[in-house]
Design a protein around this motif. Structure first.
Motif, PDB file in Angstrom:
ATOM      1  N   VAL A 209     -20.873  -5.512 109.444  1.00  0.00           N
ATOM      2  CA  VAL A 209     -22.247  -5.849 109.100  1.00  0.00           C
ATOM      3  C   VAL A 209     -22.245  -6.468 107.711  1.00  0.00           C
ATOM      4  O   VAL A 209     -21.605  -5.948 106.783  1.00  0.00           O
ATOM      5  N   ALA A 210     -22.955  -7.596 107.568  1.00  0.00           N
ATOM      6  CA  ALA A 210     -23.170  -8.216 106.263  1.00  0.00           C
ATOM      7  C   ALA A 210     -24.655  -8.109 105.951  1.00  0.00           C
ATOM      8  O   ALA A 210     -25.484  -8.581 106.737  1.00  0.00           O
ATOM      9  N   MET A 211     -24.990  -7.482 104.827  1.00  0.00           N
ATOM     10  CA  MET A 211     -26.396  -7.299 104.456  1.00  0.00           C
ATOM     11  C   MET A 211     -26.770  -8.294 103.365  1.00  0.00           C
ATOM     12  O   MET A 211     -26.098  -8.377 102.332  1.00  0.00           O
ATOM     13  N   ILE A 212     -27.846  -9.046 103.625  1.00  0.00           N
ATOM     14  CA  ILE A 212     -28.337 -10.063 102.703  1.00  0.00           C
ATOM     15  C   ILE A 212     -29.650  -9.576 102.110  1.00  0.00           C
ATOM     16  O   ILE A 212     -30.505  -9.036 102.819  1.00  0.00           O
ATOM     17  N   ASP A 213     -29.825  -9.779 100.820  1.00  0.00           N
ATOM     18  CA  ASP A 213     -31.082  -9.432 100.169  1.00  0.00           C
ATOM     19  C   ASP A 213     -31.318 -10.409  99.026  1.00  0.00           C
ATOM     20  O   ASP A 213     -30.449 -10.591  98.171  1.00  0.00           O
ATOM     21  N   GLY A 214     -32.469 -11.066  99.040  1.00  0.00           N
ATOM     22  CA  GLY A 214     -32.789 -12.008  97.973  1.00  0.00           C
ATOM     23  C   GLY A 214     -31.796 -13.138  97.847  1.00  0.00           C
ATOM     24  O   GLY A 214     -31.553 -13.648  96.749  1.00  0.00           O
ATOM     25  N   GLY A 215     -31.207 -13.550  98.982  1.00  0.00           N
ATOM     26  CA  GLY A 215     -30.258 -14.656  98.977  1.00  0.00           C
ATOM     27  C   GLY A 215     -28.850 -14.280  98.573  1.00  0.00           C
ATOM     28  O   GLY A 215     -27.973 -15.149  98.508  1.00  0.00           O
ATOM     29  N   ARG A 216     -28.606 -13.001  98.315  1.00  0.00           N
ATOM     30  CA  ARG A 216     -27.276 -12.556  97.897  1.00  0.00           C
ATOM     31  C   ARG A 216     -26.677 -11.618  98.939  1.00  0.00           C
ATOM     32  O   ARG A 216     -27.401 -10.862  99.607  1.00  0.00           O
ATOM     33  N   LEU A 217     -25.376 -11.658  99.060  1.00  0.00           N
ATOM     34  CA  LEU A 217     -24.663 -10.728  99.929  1.00  0.00           C
ATOM     35  C   LEU A 217     -24.478  -9.426  99.150  1.00  0.00           C
ATOM     36  O   LEU A 217     -23.716  -9.373  98.181  1.00  0.00           O
ATOM     37  N   VAL A 218     -25.186  -8.372  99.564  1.00  0.00           N
ATOM     38  CA  VAL A 218     -25.147  -7.123  98.803  1.00  0.00           C
ATOM     39  C   VAL A 218     -24.109  -6.145  99.344  1.00  0.00           C
ATOM     40  O   VAL A 218     -23.692  -5.228  98.634  1.00  0.00           O
ATOM     41  N   ALA A 219     -23.692  -6.320 100.599  1.00  0.00           N
ATOM     42  CA  ALA A 219     -22.668  -5.437 101.162  1.00  0.00           C
ATOM     43  C   ALA A 219     -22.110  -6.060 102.426  1.00  0.00           C
ATOM     44  O   ALA A 219     -22.804  -6.768 103.157  1.00  0.00           O
ATOM     45  N   ARG A 220     -20.822  -5.779 102.660  1.00  0.00           N
ATOM     46  CA  ARG A 220     -20.198  -6.199 103.907  1.00  0.00           C
ATOM     47  C   ARG A 220     -19.094  -5.213 104.241  1.00  0.00           C
ATOM     48  O   ARG A 220     -18.321  -4.801 103.376  1.00  0.00           O
ATOM     49  N   GLY A 221     -19.019  -4.818 105.506  1.00  0.00           N
ATOM     50  CA  GLY A 221     -17.990  -3.885 105.930  1.00  0.00           C
ATOM     51  C   GLY A 221     -18.334  -3.294 107.273  1.00  0.00           C
ATOM     52  O   GLY A 221     -19.186  -3.819 108.000  1.00  0.00           O
ATOM     53  N   ASN A 222     -17.684  -2.186 107.626  1.00  0.00           N
ATOM     54  CA  ASN A 222     -18.006  -1.576 108.913  1.00  0.00           C
ATOM     55  C   ASN A 222     -19.407  -0.975 108.835  1.00  0.00           C
ATOM     56  O   ASN A 222     -19.908  -0.645 107.750  1.00  0.00           O
ATOM     57  N   PRO A 223     -20.089  -0.842 109.977  1.00  0.00           N
ATOM     58  CA  PRO A 223     -21.495  -0.424 109.966  1.00  0.00           C
ATOM     59  C   PRO A 223     -21.751   0.873 109.209  1.00  0.00           C
ATOM     60  O   PRO A 223     -22.752   0.994 108.491  1.00  0.00           O
ATOM     61  N   ARG A 224     -20.864   1.847 109.335  1.00  0.00           N
ATOM     62  CA  ARG A 224     -21.096   3.136 108.686  1.00  0.00           C
ATOM     63  C   ARG A 224     -21.089   2.998 107.162  1.00  0.00           C
ATOM     64  O   ARG A 224     -21.856   3.657 106.463  1.00  0.00           O
ATOM     65  N   ASP A 225     -20.217   2.147 106.634  1.00  0.00           N
ATOM     66  CA  ASP A 225     -20.134   1.984 105.194  1.00  0.00           C
ATOM     67  C   ASP A 225     -21.299   1.178 104.626  1.00  0.00           C
ATOM     68  O   ASP A 225     -21.738   1.417 103.496  1.00  0.00           O
ATOM     69  N   VAL A 226     -21.786   0.213 105.398  1.00  0.00           N
ATOM     70  CA  VAL A 226     -22.856  -0.662 104.906  1.00  0.00           C
ATOM     71  C   VAL A 226     -24.230  -0.028 105.081  1.00  0.00           C
ATOM     72  O   VAL A 226     -25.074  -0.060 104.183  1.00  0.00           O
ATOM     73  N   LEU A 227     -24.465   0.568 106.245  1.00  0.00           N
ATOM     74  CA  LEU A 227     -25.808   1.042 106.591  1.00  0.00           C
ATOM     75  C   LEU A 227     -26.005   2.495 106.170  1.00  0.00           C
ATOM     76  O   LEU A 227     -26.298   3.370 106.981  1.00  0.00           O
ATOM     77  N   THR A 228     -25.867   2.739 104.877  1.00  0.00           N
ATOM     78  CA  THR A 228     -26.144   4.065 104.349  1.00  0.00           C
ATOM     79  C   THR A 228     -27.640   4.199 104.082  1.00  0.00           C
ATOM     80  O   THR A 228     -28.354   3.201 103.877  1.00  0.00           O
ATOM     81  N   ALA A 229     -28.119   5.438 104.072  1.00  0.00           N
ATOM     82  CA  ALA A 229     -29.551   5.667 103.856  1.00  0.00           C
ATOM     83  C   ALA A 229     -29.987   5.123 102.495  1.00  0.00           C
ATOM     84  O   ALA A 229     -31.050   4.491 102.378  1.00  0.00           O
ATOM     85  N   ASP A 230     -29.168   5.347 101.461  1.00  0.00           N
ATOM     86  CA  ASP A 230     -29.541   4.885 100.119  1.00  0.00           C
ATOM     87  C   ASP A 230     -29.627   3.367 100.058  1.00  0.00           C
ATOM     88  O   ASP A 230     -30.555   2.807  99.463  1.00  0.00           O
ATOM     89  N   ARG A 231     -28.641   2.666 100.670  1.00  0.00           N
ATOM     90  CA  ARG A 231     -28.643   1.203 100.595  1.00  0.00           C
ATOM     91  C   ARG A 231     -29.799   0.620 101.403  1.00  0.00           C
ATOM     92  O   ARG A 231     -30.476  -0.311 100.943  1.00  0.00           O
ATOM     93  N   VAL A 232     -30.015   1.140 102.600  1.00  0.00           N
ATOM     94  CA  VAL A 232     -31.111   0.616 103.424  1.00  0.00           C
ATOM     95  C   VAL A 232     -32.443   0.824 102.726  1.00  0.00           C
ATOM     96  O   VAL A 232     -33.303  -0.072 102.696  1.00  0.00           O
ATOM     97  N   GLU A 233     -32.638   2.001 102.116  1.00  0.00           N
ATOM     98  CA  GLU A 233     -33.897   2.255 101.409  1.00  0.00           C
ATOM     99  C   GLU A 233     -34.064   1.308 100.226  1.00  0.00           C
ATOM    100  O   GLU A 233     -35.154   0.767  99.994  1.00  0.00           O
ATOM    101  N   ALA A 234     -32.971   1.063  99.497  1.00  0.00           N
ATOM    102  CA  ALA A 234     -33.052   0.183  98.336  1.00  0.00           C
ATOM    103  C   ALA A 234     -33.372  -1.252  98.738  1.00  0.00           C
ATOM    104  O   ALA A 234     -34.160  -1.936  98.077  1.00  0.00           O
ATOM    105  N   VAL A 235     -32.769  -1.734  99.828  1.00  0.00           N
ATOM    106  CA  VAL A 235     -32.945  -3.124 100.241  1.00  0.00           C
ATOM    107  C   VAL A 235     -34.257  -3.336 100.991  1.00  0.00           C
ATOM    108  O   VAL A 235     -34.956  -4.332 100.772  1.00  0.00           O
ATOM    109  N   TYR A 236     -34.612  -2.398 101.853  1.00  0.00           N
ATOM    110  CA  TYR A 236     -35.796  -2.571 102.700  1.00  0.00           C
ATOM    111  C   TYR A 236     -37.049  -1.932 102.106  1.00  0.00           C
ATOM    112  O   TYR A 236     -38.159  -2.171 102.594  1.00  0.00           O
ATOM    113  N   GLY A 237     -36.876  -1.084 101.080  1.00  0.00           N
ATOM    114  CA  GLY A 237     -38.028  -0.497 100.424  1.00  0.00           C
ATOM    115  C   GLY A 237     -38.737   0.569 101.217  1.00  0.00           C
ATOM    116  O   GLY A 237     -39.940   0.794 101.020  1.00  0.00           O
ATOM    117  N   THR A 238     -38.017   1.228 102.122  1.00  0.00           N
ATOM    118  CA  THR A 238     -38.616   2.311 102.903  1.00  0.00           C
ATOM    119  C   THR A 238     -37.554   3.359 103.194  1.00  0.00           C
ATOM    120  O   THR A 238     -36.382   3.008 103.423  1.00  0.00           O
TER     121      THR A 238
END
Length: 261
Positions: A209-238
Motif C-alpha cells: 500500500v502506498a499512502m498519499i497525502d497532500g501530494g506527498r508519499l507519506v508511507a509505503r509497505g505491506n498493508p499492516r505496516d502502512v495502515l496503522t490506526a495512528d497513521r490513518v487518523e493523522a492522514v484522514y483526520g478521523t
C-alpha cells in the motif's frame, strides 16, 4: 515477467501555482499489486496519470520497463499498459459488447489479433458482464458501466494494468470480485496498480500500500505496516480501529463511532 514495470523518481507535478505532487518516488514490480490510498484530493489519480505515461511530471522522471515514458508512442503504450479511468464515458451509443471489443484495438494487424475472441470471452466472464453485452452502453447503470469498462481493460491483455477507483460504483459482491481479478492478474505476473478509497479492500488484496497525502508519499509497505490506526487518523483526520480479519488475518479498518443519544 520479473523486475520493475513502472518507476517514478522524484516526480513533482504542478499546475499554475498549485503543487499536485511533490517529490514522489515509488515503483511497481511485475507480479505485484500496489494499492494507492489517501483522502480526497491527495493526488492519487494524478500519480496514476504519471504511471500511465499520459501525463509528464513537471520535474523528476517516470520510466516504463526502464525506458522514459515520454519516449513511448501511443500505440506502444496501448500494447504495454491498460488503464481504467474514473469516468466511464463513451461518446456514441455503442453496445456494451462493442465497448469490450474496443480493448483489442491495439492489436489490430498484429499476430495477437488471432486471440481477440478468446481474450474478449475471458474478459466478459471475469467482469461478469455477459448479460449486458447487447445493451446500449449509455443505458447501463454506473456500476454496470464500470464492469463493462473493466472488461475492456482486461480484453486489452497488457502486462501492466492501472485501475483508478474500479470499485467506486459497485455493490459489495462486485467490489470483492474486481479485487480478486486484480489479485489474479498480479499472481499471473502482471504489474497492477489500483487506486482505492476503501482501506479494508486495499489491506485485503494488495501486496503493498502506498499512502498519499497532500501530494506527498507519506508511507509505503505491506498493508499492516502502512495502515496503522495512528497513521490513518493523522492522514484522514478521523479516529479508526484496526482489527484482524478472523479468516485472513489481514487488517480491517473501521471508523470509531459513538452511539447517538
Amino acid at each position: 515477467m520479473t523486475g520493475v514495470a513502472v518507476e517514478v523518481r522524484h516526480a513533482s507535478l504542478r499546475s499554475d501555482e498549485a503543487t499536485i505532487l511533490d517529490d514522489v518516488t515509488t515503483d511497481v514490480g511485475y507480479g505485484r499489486l500496489l494499492a494507492l490510498v489517501g483522502p480526497n484530493g491527495a493526488g492519487k489519480s494524478s500519480l496514476l496519470s504519471l504511471l500511465t505515461g499520459d501525463r509528464a511530471p513537471t520535474s523528476g522522471a517516470v520510466h516504463l520497463d526502464g525506458r522514459p515514458a515520454g519516449e513511448w508512442s501511443a500505440r506502444e503504450l496501448s500494447r504495454r499498459r491498460s488503464v481504467l479511468l474514473q469516468s466511464n464515458q463513451v461518446a456514441f451509443s455503442f453496445a456494451a459488447g462493442q465497448v469490450v471489443a474496443m480493448g483489442r484495438t491495439p492489436w489490430i494487424g498484429t499476430e495477437r489479433a488471432r486471440l481477440d475472441d478468446a481474450r474478449i470471452a475471458e474478459a466478459v466472464e471475469r467482469a461478469d458482464v455477459a448479460h449486458l453485452l447487447h445493451r446500449a452502453y449509455p443505458s447501463l447503470s454506473g456500476g454496470e458501466k464500470a464492469r463493462v469498462s473493466l472488461a475492456r481493460v482486461l480484453a486489452q491483455d497488457t502486462p501492466v494494468v492501472l485501475l483508478d477507483e474500479p470499485t467506486a460504483a459497485l455493490d459489495l459482491r462486485h467490489q470483492e470480485e474486481v479485487l480478486r481479478v486484480a489479485r489474479r492478474l498480479a499472481r499471473d505476473g502482471r504489474a497492477v496498480v489500483v487506486v482505492l478509497h476503501d482501506l479494508s479492500l486495499a489491506a485485503a488484496y494488495a501486496d503493498e500500500v502506498a499512502m498519499i497525502d497532500g501530494g506527498r508519499l507519506v508511507a509505503r509497505g505491506n498493508p499492516r505496516d502502512v495502515l496503522t490506526a495512528d497513521r490513518v487518523e493523522a492522514v484522514y483526520g478521523t479516529p479508526v480501529r484496526v482489527l484482524d480479519d478472523p479468516d485472513t488475518g489481514r487488517p480491517v479498518i473501521l471508523p470509531r463511532r459513538h452511539a447517538e443519544r
